[in-house]
Design a protein around this motif. Structure first.
Motif, mmCIF file in Angstrom:
data_model
loop_
_atom_site.group_PDB
_atom_site.id
_atom_site.type_symbol
_atom_site.label_atom_id
_atom_site.label_comp_id
_atom_site.label_asym_id
_atom_site.label_seq_id
_atom_site.Cartn_x
_atom_site.Cartn_y
_atom_site.Cartn_z
ATOM 1 N N ALA A 121 31.188 -27.093 81.180
ATOM 2 C CA ALA A 121 31.308 -27.603 79.815
ATOM 3 C C ALA A 121 32.229 -28.821 79.762
ATOM 4 C CB ALA A 121 31.840 -26.504 78.898
ATOM 5 N N ARG A 122 33.310 -28.797 80.507
ATOM 6 C CA ARG A 122 34.217 -29.952 80.550
ATOM 7 C C ARG A 122 33.488 -31.177 81.087
ATOM 8 N NH1 ARG A 122 37.558 -32.344 84.414
ATOM 9 N NH2 ARG A 122 39.447 -33.330 83.548
ATOM 10 N N GLU A 123 32.716 -30.978 82.147
ATOM 11 C CA GLU A 123 31.938 -32.074 82.734
ATOM 12 C C GLU A 123 30.965 -32.663 81.712
ATOM 13 O OE1 GLU A 123 28.099 -32.028 85.634
ATOM 14 O OE2 GLU A 123 29.874 -30.992 86.413
ATOM 15 N N LEU A 124 30.272 -31.823 80.985
ATOM 16 C CA LEU A 124 29.308 -32.293 79.992
ATOM 17 C C LEU A 124 30.000 -32.996 78.825
ATOM 18 C CD1 LEU A 124 26.932 -29.187 79.904
ATOM 19 C CD2 LEU A 124 26.424 -31.440 80.891
ATOM 20 N N THR A 125 31.135 -32.472 78.423
ATOM 21 C CA THR A 125 31.869 -33.072 77.303
ATOM 22 C C THR A 125 32.372 -34.460 77.667
ATOM 23 O OG1 THR A 125 32.542 -30.910 76.462
ATOM 24 C CG2 THR A 125 33.861 -32.806 75.782
ATOM 25 N N LEU A 126 32.893 -34.616 78.869
ATOM 26 C CA LEU A 126 33.390 -35.926 79.295
ATOM 27 C C LEU A 126 32.257 -36.949 79.405
ATOM 28 C CD1 LEU A 126 35.996 -34.854 82.012
ATOM 29 C CD2 LEU A 126 36.475 -35.972 79.817
ATOM 30 N N ALA A 127 31.033 -36.460 79.618
ATOM 31 C CA ALA A 127 29.890 -37.371 79.750
ATOM 32 C C ALA A 127 29.247 -37.707 78.410
ATOM 33 C CB ALA A 127 28.849 -36.743 80.678
ATOM 34 N N ARG A 128 29.679 -37.043 77.339
ATOM 35 C CA ARG A 128 29.063 -37.293 76.033
ATOM 36 C C ARG A 128 29.482 -38.659 75.472
ATOM 37 N NH1 ARG A 128 29.652 -32.478 71.799
ATOM 38 N NH2 ARG A 128 27.952 -33.648 70.792
ATOM 39 N N ASN A 129 28.544 -39.378 74.907
ATOM 40 C CA ASN A 129 28.826 -40.675 74.295
ATOM 41 C C ASN A 129 29.165 -40.499 72.810
ATOM 42 O OD1 ASN A 129 28.227 -42.186 76.640
ATOM 43 N ND2 ASN A 129 26.033 -41.971 76.221
ATOM 44 N N ASN A 130 29.882 -41.467 72.288
ATOM 45 C CA ASN A 130 30.165 -41.524 70.848
ATOM 46 C C ASN A 130 31.012 -40.324 70.399
ATOM 47 O OD1 ASN A 130 28.557 -43.887 70.726
ATOM 48 N ND2 ASN A 130 26.713 -42.610 70.611
ATOM 49 N N SER A 131 30.909 -40.008 69.111
ATOM 50 C CA SER A 131 31.697 -38.908 68.547
ATOM 51 C C SER A 131 31.087 -38.516 67.209
ATOM 52 C CB SER A 131 33.149 -39.354 68.332
ATOM 53 O OG SER A 131 33.195 -40.437 67.409
ATOM 54 N N PHE A 139 30.854 -38.388 63.321
ATOM 55 C CA PHE A 139 31.234 -39.499 62.430
ATOM 56 C C PHE A 139 32.452 -39.191 61.570
ATOM 57 C CE2 PHE A 139 28.526 -36.880 59.844
ATOM 58 C CZ PHE A 139 28.941 -37.051 58.528
ATOM 59 N N LEU A 140 32.797 -37.928 61.371
ATOM 60 C CA LEU A 140 33.965 -37.595 60.554
ATOM 61 C C LEU A 140 35.235 -37.366 61.380
ATOM 62 C CD1 LEU A 140 32.345 -35.033 58.065
ATOM 63 C CD2 LEU A 140 32.972 -37.423 57.614
ATOM 64 N N SER A 141 35.127 -37.499 62.691
ATOM 65 C CA SER A 141 36.252 -37.114 63.547
ATOM 66 C C SER A 141 37.385 -38.133 63.588
ATOM 67 C CB SER A 141 35.754 -36.868 64.973
ATOM 68 O OG SER A 141 35.299 -38.083 65.557
ATOM 69 N N GLY A 142 37.050 -39.413 63.368
ATOM 70 C CA GLY A 142 38.077 -40.445 63.430
ATOM 71 C C GLY A 142 38.465 -40.847 64.836
ATOM 72 N N VAL A 143 37.703 -40.406 65.843
ATOM 73 C CA VAL A 143 37.976 -40.784 67.224
ATOM 74 C C VAL A 143 36.712 -41.401 67.818
ATOM 75 C CG1 VAL A 143 39.745 -39.007 67.538
ATOM 76 C CG2 VAL A 143 37.356 -38.484 68.091
ATOM 77 N N ASP A 144 36.868 -41.985 68.999
ATOM 78 C CA ASP A 144 35.753 -42.700 69.609
ATOM 79 C C ASP A 144 34.871 -41.819 70.488
ATOM 80 O OD1 ASP A 144 36.560 -45.113 68.445
ATOM 81 O OD2 ASP A 144 37.942 -45.537 70.101
ATOM 82 N N ARG A 145 35.443 -40.741 71.030
ATOM 83 C CA ARG A 145 34.700 -39.924 71.992
ATOM 84 C C ARG A 145 34.841 -38.455 71.625
ATOM 85 N NH1 ARG A 145 37.715 -39.998 76.343
ATOM 86 N NH2 ARG A 145 36.072 -39.293 77.786
ATOM 87 N N TYR A 146 33.792 -37.688 71.967
ATOM 88 C CA TYR A 146 33.860 -36.240 71.732
ATOM 89 C C TYR A 146 35.021 -35.610 72.497
ATOM 90 C CZ TYR A 146 29.472 -35.944 69.161
ATOM 91 O OH TYR A 146 28.494 -36.064 68.192
ATOM 92 N N ALA A 147 35.343 -36.185 73.658
ATOM 93 C CA ALA A 147 36.433 -35.643 74.462
ATOM 94 C C ALA A 147 37.794 -35.820 73.793
ATOM 95 C CB ALA A 147 36.444 -36.305 75.839
ATOM 96 N N GLU A 148 37.854 -36.598 72.703
ATOM 97 C CA GLU A 148 39.097 -36.788 71.957
ATOM 98 C C GLU A 148 39.090 -36.040 70.626
ATOM 99 O OE1 GLU A 148 38.852 -40.971 71.589
ATOM 100 O OE2 GLU A 148 39.716 -41.399 73.565
ATOM 101 N N ASP A 149 37.977 -35.417 70.300
ATOM 102 C CA ASP A 149 37.837 -34.711 69.025
ATOM 103 C C ASP A 149 38.790 -33.515 68.994
ATOM 104 O OD1 ASP A 149 36.874 -32.856 66.991
ATOM 105 O OD2 ASP A 149 35.058 -34.084 66.911
ATOM 106 N N PRO A 150 39.647 -33.410 67.985
ATOM 107 C CA PRO A 150 40.624 -32.299 67.958
ATOM 108 C C PRO A 150 39.975 -30.929 67.914
ATOM 109 C CG PRO A 150 40.610 -33.501 65.868
ATOM 110 C CD PRO A 150 39.834 -34.328 66.833
ATOM 111 N N PHE A 151 38.819 -30.809 67.297
ATOM 112 C CA PHE A 151 38.162 -29.502 67.260
ATOM 113 C C PHE A 151 37.587 -29.125 68.632
ATOM 114 C CE2 PHE A 151 38.014 -30.702 62.735
ATOM 115 C CZ PHE A 151 38.632 -29.575 62.203
ATOM 116 N N VAL A 152 37.098 -30.119 69.343
ATOM 117 C CA VAL A 152 36.625 -29.888 70.709
ATOM 118 C C VAL A 152 37.793 -29.452 71.594
ATOM 119 C CG1 VAL A 152 35.704 -31.006 72.776
ATOM 120 C CG2 VAL A 152 34.650 -31.436 70.539
ATOM 121 N N LEU A 153 38.895 -30.164 71.483
ATOM 122 C CA LEU A 153 40.064 -29.848 72.306
ATOM 123 C C LEU A 153 40.631 -28.473 71.951
ATOM 124 C CD1 LEU A 153 41.845 -33.327 72.285
ATOM 125 C CD2 LEU A 153 40.288 -32.366 74.003
#
Length: 403
Positions: free
Chosen positions: A259-269, A271-285
């Motif tokens: 799952a970590r590998e897939l998350t790091l490979a995800r593009n964009n984020s 639209f309500l997250s305020g971050v550039d990448r899913y790997a930076e999304d606070p809910f993901v983290l």
């Protein structure tokens, strides 16, 4: 018969590190095509040959007979590591360790050297046909002192791919009439039929199909021993439950890593997250932080109980029913949390990997299918009952092939 343990002392850091590295390398090899092999649903002959070649098959056999001379804690770690990549093959190895472990736990000490030498020289994988909830196989005593084995057992893990098959049966006639025994048979013994009918959701390469024995000739020397309530010989059952706990833990670790590998490979984020990448999304983290914390708590318990297992095994014939019962309920605690955490992890990783991770080509479902299948082996609610009964009332469960 006084039980003797070849497993004394504890695993050193060097031993654990050495064999964990071997298991890591084997897991990397298995990971390359794990999904494709799962879908092919073929018995893992090639995979087990690799485990023979790297020494994992003989890891637990005493060094004095040519084996790896390692401890049970080390074997459980190897199962955990392999489960991160291929839980099916890890399951076959786990059952092999338990089945062949009967040499040290339940066989007359006078016979142990020969059996160890043969299993090491042949690099035998021990499959089984023991399933205690199926009707017993019948071992009929014949007039010439030999026996005939008949009946069918389901869920015979590793039997179709092993070099030998360990089967449990009840004797009919002769001096052992009515007694349950273990017999050890070579894979190709006339009259043994492997059905290849394992068709489960997961653990598809665990070779757990049914086996029929039709007038199979059994010599008196093929009988390894009787099933008894002698505490040392029955450590096999807590041992397989501890193997299960490590199997589930390894699956959770593998799912989290994927799952970590897939998350790091995800593009964009989002639209309500305020971050550039899913790997930076606070809910993901937050999800990763929660799941990792639970997995590491299970790992700490698994490591502790693994050492406890070796400490009890080292007592040999001095193991008491109390020793055995306390160890079994400690392992039951691991079974409870490893079951629940592994199911949660393998389910919730989809929350952080997104809809694209549900594609069949990604294969993230492999970990969930495997753990969902094997955690049904025996009801975890009864493990909770064991733990609660001991904690509240000091009650230990009766010895059985499940407790």
């Amino acid at each position: 018969m006084m039980a003797r343990s070849f497993w004394t002392g504890q695993a050193t850091p060097e031993e654990l590190s050495r064999w964990e590295a071997v298991a890591d390398e084997a897991a990397e090899t298995l990971a390359v095509d794990a999904l494709e092999r799962d879908r092919a649903n073929l018995d893992p002959h090639r995979e087990l040959q690799h485990l023979r070649d790297v020494g994992l098959v003989n890891l637990l056999d005493p060094a004095e007979f040519g084996g790896g001379g390692a401890h049970w804690e080390t074997a459980f770690r190897a199962i955990r590591v392999l489960s991160r990549a291929d839980a099916s093959v890890a399951q076959v190895l786990a059952y092999h360790y338990i089945n062949s472990g009967n040499i040290g736990f339940a066989v007359d000490p006078a016979r142990q050297p020969e059996l160890y030498r043969r299993t090491v020289a042949g690099r035998w994988v021990w499959g089984d046909s023991v399933n205690p909830v199926d009707p017993d196989l019948t071992l009929t005593a014949l007039d010439d002192g030999s026996y005939r084995l008949d009946g069918t057992k389901r869920f015979s893990t590793g039997a179709s791919v092993g070099d030998v098959v360990l089967a449990s049966a009840t004797v009919a006639g002769g001096p052992l009439d009515g007694r349950p025994v273990f017999v050890l048979l070579d894979h190709d013994r006339a009259g043994i039929r492997y059905h290849g009918d394992w068709d489960a959701l997961g653990q598809r390469l665990s070779a757990s199909g049914s086996v029929t024995f039709e007038q199979v000739a059994v010599a008196a020397s093929d009988i390894l021993g009787e099933l008894s309530d002698e505490p040392f010989s029955t450590l096999i059952t807590p041992g397989i439950q501890l193997a299960f706990g490590n199997l589930y833990l390894g699956i959770a670790q593998g799912a989290l890593r994927k799952a970590r590998e897939l998350t790091l490979a995800r593009n964009n984020s989002w639209f309500l997250s305020g971050v550039d990448r899913y790997a930076e999304d606070p809910f993901v983290l937050r999800v990763f932080g929660e799941l990792l914390s639970k997995v590491e708590a299970v790992e700490a318990l698994a490591d502790a109980v693994g050492r406890e297992f070796d400490a009890v095994v080292a007592k040999g014939a001095e193991v008491t029913a109390e020793d055995r019962g306390v160890l079994a309920q400690r392992i039951a605690r691991l079974k409870v949390v490893s079951t629940e955490v592994s199911i949660e992890v393998t389910t919730r990783v989809f929350e952080v990997t997104g809809s694209s991770s549900a594609k069949a080509s990604v294969g993230l479902d492999l970990w969930w299918r495997n753990v969902r299948t094997h955690t049904l082996h025996d009801p975890v609610d009864y493990k909770k009952l064991e733990v609660g009964a001991y904690y509240v009332n000091g009650d230990l469960q009766p010895i059985s092939l499940y407790t």
